[in-house]
Design a protein around this motif. Structure first.
Motif, mmCIF file in Angstrom:
data_model
loop_
_atom_site.group_PDB
_atom_site.id
_atom_site.type_symbol
_atom_site.label_atom_id
_atom_site.label_comp_id
_atom_site.label_asym_id
_atom_site.label_seq_id
_atom_site.Cartn_x
_atom_site.Cartn_y
_atom_site.Cartn_z
ATOM 1 N N UNK A 92 -0.749 -0.332 -39.559
ATOM 2 C CA UNK A 92 0.676 -0.552 -39.261
ATOM 3 C C UNK A 92 1.079 0.238 -38.010
ATOM 4 N N UNK A 93 0.460 1.412 -37.845
ATOM 5 C CA UNK A 93 0.842 2.254 -36.705
ATOM 6 C C UNK A 93 0.176 1.833 -35.396
ATOM 7 N N UNK A 94 -0.736 0.866 -35.460
ATOM 8 C CA UNK A 94 -1.494 0.505 -34.250
ATOM 9 C C UNK A 94 -0.754 -0.489 -33.352
ATOM 10 N N UNK A 95 0.375 -1.010 -33.822
ATOM 11 C CA UNK A 95 1.056 -2.049 -33.031
ATOM 12 C C UNK A 95 2.570 -1.965 -33.204
ATOM 13 N N UNK A 147 -5.638 -22.299 -31.713
ATOM 14 C CA UNK A 147 -5.702 -20.866 -31.388
ATOM 15 C C UNK A 147 -4.644 -20.136 -32.184
ATOM 16 N N UNK A 148 -4.962 -18.930 -32.627
ATOM 17 C CA UNK A 148 -3.988 -18.132 -33.364
ATOM 18 C C UNK A 148 -4.117 -16.671 -32.910
ATOM 19 N N UNK A 149 -2.987 -16.018 -32.705
ATOM 20 C CA UNK A 149 -3.010 -14.567 -32.482
ATOM 21 C C UNK A 149 -3.002 -13.928 -33.867
ATOM 22 N N UNK A 150 -3.955 -13.036 -34.096
ATOM 23 C CA UNK A 150 -4.080 -12.417 -35.421
ATOM 24 C C UNK A 150 -4.031 -10.905 -35.237
ATOM 25 N N UNK A 151 -3.029 -10.264 -35.828
ATOM 26 C CA UNK A 151 -2.872 -8.824 -35.614
ATOM 27 C C UNK A 151 -2.550 -8.090 -36.903
ATOM 28 N N UNK A 152 -2.795 -6.759 -36.978
ATOM 29 C CA UNK A 152 -3.402 -5.931 -35.931
ATOM 30 C C UNK A 152 -4.870 -5.600 -36.215
ATOM 31 N N UNK A 153 -5.462 -6.098 -37.315
ATOM 32 C CA UNK A 153 -6.783 -5.603 -37.718
ATOM 33 C C UNK A 153 -7.897 -6.394 -37.027
ATOM 34 N N UNK A 154 -8.572 -5.717 -36.126
ATOM 35 C CA UNK A 154 -9.643 -6.347 -35.364
ATOM 36 C C UNK A 154 -10.784 -6.837 -36.281
ATOM 37 N N UNK A 155 -11.090 -6.049 -37.304
ATOM 38 C CA UNK A 155 -12.210 -6.427 -38.173
ATOM 39 C C UNK A 155 -11.833 -7.585 -39.105
#
Ligand code: 13P
Ligand code: SF4
Length: 339
Positions: A128-131, A182-190
């Motif tokens: 939650x704090x990453x974005x 295409x989709x923007x998916x945030x914030x978890x890269x894994x």
């Protein structure tokens, strides 16, 4: 001190009335708590159970809460998705969220008429704090027209800038529901990479990580298999893709618990936060639970004395800024509307 002590030794320092009223809880958790802690836990549990009735409160607890909370005082337990659903339909006057801040915020968004309390408002989350909301606006400018999926582990401000929410339990379904290439998916890269491995949709990730799950490696999984022959390895999808690939199963915390309930493996390793292993061990004594232990420091901020204090003083109230609330709620409700 051994974990299994005769019941009377643990009760020796507990006032008899408290001991009688909490005996069932003790029976549930005695195998997973150090017995010397019971004299501290019992009066707190007894007081919380009384305060819940007096305050007309319901306690929701995430699967990562420690066993004295999870099995001792919670009315409803589950993963983020289940807690969001249950918060939306709770009819008690007060909702106490034993989890991290975004979970309490989600409860408030979905049931704004209730007094929502979190026992420790500093229980955050590295994802939650990453974005920030401004980051989401920048992403949208960079990728015009591409829909934004926000993992529930985000602030209300980030959700307000996103199209739809998801949890680890439904991320793939949510991504595919949008019908977009295409989709923007945030914030978890894994989590984004683990979803991308299962879909033809192009995923544009953010670079957030869970500080707990990032520490597991594929080497850890190999070592578990060597040290515990026959072990079934279950991993949370916030782990790196190579960890998920090395596991036998990956799913949300509820999906992992369901796996154990349905398959009853003789030996299972939970590649996730550690308290969850204790909670499952208390439920399934015939299954050996291997815990490659990593504690979430944020989840662990919630304790029995803080829950008691929250109910006594009706603090800490969770509020959402009105300019974010309606859009953030719509973002979560779009997810909940998917069946
Ligand atoms: P779940 O939704 O799978 O319970 O996960 C929440 C979480 O924070 C995992 O780290
Ligand atoms: Fe956040 Fe990771 Fe803790 Fe879950 S385990 S609450 S994702 S820091």
């Amino acid at each position: 001190m051994p974990m299994h002590e005769p019941i009377d030794q643990a009760f020796i320092l507990v006032e008899p009335g408290v001991a009688a009223r909490t005996a069932q809880v003790f029976a549930r958790i005695r195998s997973v708590i150090p017995t010397f802690k019971w004299p501290q836990f019992a009066p707190e549990i007894d007081a919380i159970l009384r305060l819940k009735r007096e305050r007309n409160a319901v306690i929701l607890a995430h699967n990562y809460q420690t066993p004295e909370i999870f099995h001792g005082v919670a009315d409803i337990v589950g993963d983020s998705l289940a807690l969001a659903r249950e918060a939306a339909r709770a009819d008690a006057e007060v909702i106490v969220m034993c989890g991290v801040y975004f979970m309490a915020e989600t409860a408030k968004l979905l049931n704004p008429g209730k007094l929502v309390l979190i026992p420790d408002p500093s229980a955050g989350c590295s994802l939650a704090e990453s974005i920030t909301a401004a980051d989401v606006r920048t992403l949208r400018q960079r990728h015009p027209g591409v829909p934004v999926v926000a993992y529930v582990n985000t602030s209300a401000g980030v959700k307000a800038e996103s199209d739809i929410c998801c949890t680890s339990g439904n991320a793939l379904r949510v991504v595919e529901s949008l019908g977009s290439e295409k989709v923007i998916f945030l914030p978890d890269e894994y989590l984004a990479a683990n979803v991308a491995a299962q879909t033809g949709v192009e995923i544009i990730p953010w670079r957030g990580r869970c500080e707990v799950h990032v520490r597991f490696t594929a080497q850890d999984v190999s070592e578990l298999r060597e040290s515990f022959p026959g072990v079934s390895v279950l991993a949370h999808p916030e782990c790196a893709p190579e960890v998920v690939a090395a596991a036998d199963f990956a799913g949300s915390t509820a999906a992992m618990a369901d796996y154990v309930a349905a398959k009853r493996p003789s030996r299972v390793a939970l590649v996730t936060e550690c308290s969850m292993g204790d909670n499952i061990a208390a439920q399934y004594p015939d299954t050996e639970i291997v815990r490659p232990c990593r504690l979430c420091p944020h989840m662990n901020r919630i304790t029995l004395p803080k829950i008691r204090h929250a109910l006594e003083t009706l603090t800490h109230e969770v509020l959402v800024a009105p300019d974010n609330a309606a859009r953030a709620r719509a973002c979560i409700e779009r997810m909940l509307a998917l069946r």
